[in-house]
Design an enzyme around this catalytic site. Structure first.
Site: not given
Ligand code: AP5
Ligand code: MG
Length: 212
Positions: A156, A167
């Site tokens: 991804r 994140r």
């Protein structure tokens, strides 16, 4: 049955959501997956949200809640749903409650940051059907090829080392406080997600059955 799946990036929310969706015959709703589809289609929403995903930042609450409201009004949600990665901020959680979604359970899958990094670095997804694999813990039968549809697998775009770190920071700052929020509301259950995929699924199912 309504389940909110909480957990850090890579905790296994998407993997477990798909298993639960099949078992209970209710849809798994992932705002991350919905936005990635919009980005692939080049839609207005995709263009508006792409930079947040690329940078590992959260998409603004108002944009997310518009997507969620529209999705859970659909017919297939009338017997329940699994929210994968929604809410991610306290305001999102409050808005969800204000929508009157009824009784639900918030299930946190807890995993150490070091294991998160291993999981996301080795994750591969199908560009066609979205199926998720891991090069070590959940490999496809043929390397780089989706078992389900035969299309190519790739990492991804937000699974780069730098974006994973971002994140995780965003998770600890903005999403982890939801654990206290749902504990205080008496709606919180938790499973350790560090175990194998199968053992985690067993723990998730047990926790849900006990909470019913
Ligand atoms: P989203 O797509 O939801 O990403 P995420 O929360 O970062 O979580 P992931 O999908 O990376 O991990 P997962 O927990 O689903 O783990 P998985 O099952 O794949 O969101 C992406 C972005 O969209 C956000 O950063 C944000 O920008 C935006 N966004 C989305 N929702 C938002 C919201 N509500 N508000 C604001 N912004 C939002 O598993 C990971 C890997 O581990 C896989 O390879 C899997 O095979 C493997 N694995 C799973 N379980 C195990 C196990 N038990 N043992 C070993 N390996 C395992
Ligand atoms: Mg996911």
């Amino acid at each position: 049955m309504k389940i909110i799946l909480l957990g850090a990036p890579g905790a296994g929310k998407g993997t477990q959501a798909e298993i639960l969706a099949k078992r209970y015959n209710i849809p798994a709703i992932s705002t991350g997956a919905m936005i990635r589809a919009e980005i692939r289609d080049g839609s207005e929403l995709g263009l508006k949200t792409e930079k947040y995903i690329k940078e590992g930042q959260l998409v603004p609450d108002s944009v997310i809640m518009d997507i969620v409201k529209e999705r859970i009004l659909k017919d297939d949600c009338k017997n329940g749903f699994i929210l994968d990665g929604i809410p991610r901020t306290i305001p999102q959680a409050q808005q969800l409650d204000d929508m009157g979604i009824g009784e639900y359970t918030a299930l946190n899958i807890s995993v150490e940051d070091s294991e998160i990094i291993r999981r996301l670095s080795g994750r591969r997804v199908c560009c066609n059907c979205g199926a998720t694999y891991h090069i070590e813990s959940n490999p496809p039968a043929q390397s780089g090829v989706c078992d389900k549809c035969g299309e190519a697998l790739s990492a991804r775009s937000d699974d780069s080392k730098e974006t994973i770190q971002r994140r995780l920071i965003v998770y600890h700052e903005q999403t982890e406080p939801l654990i206290e929020f749902y504990k205080n509301a008496g709606k919180f259950i938790e499973v350790k997600g560090d175990d194998s995929l199968e053992a985690t699924t067993m723990a998730v199912l047990r926790a849900i059955e006990v909470s019913k």
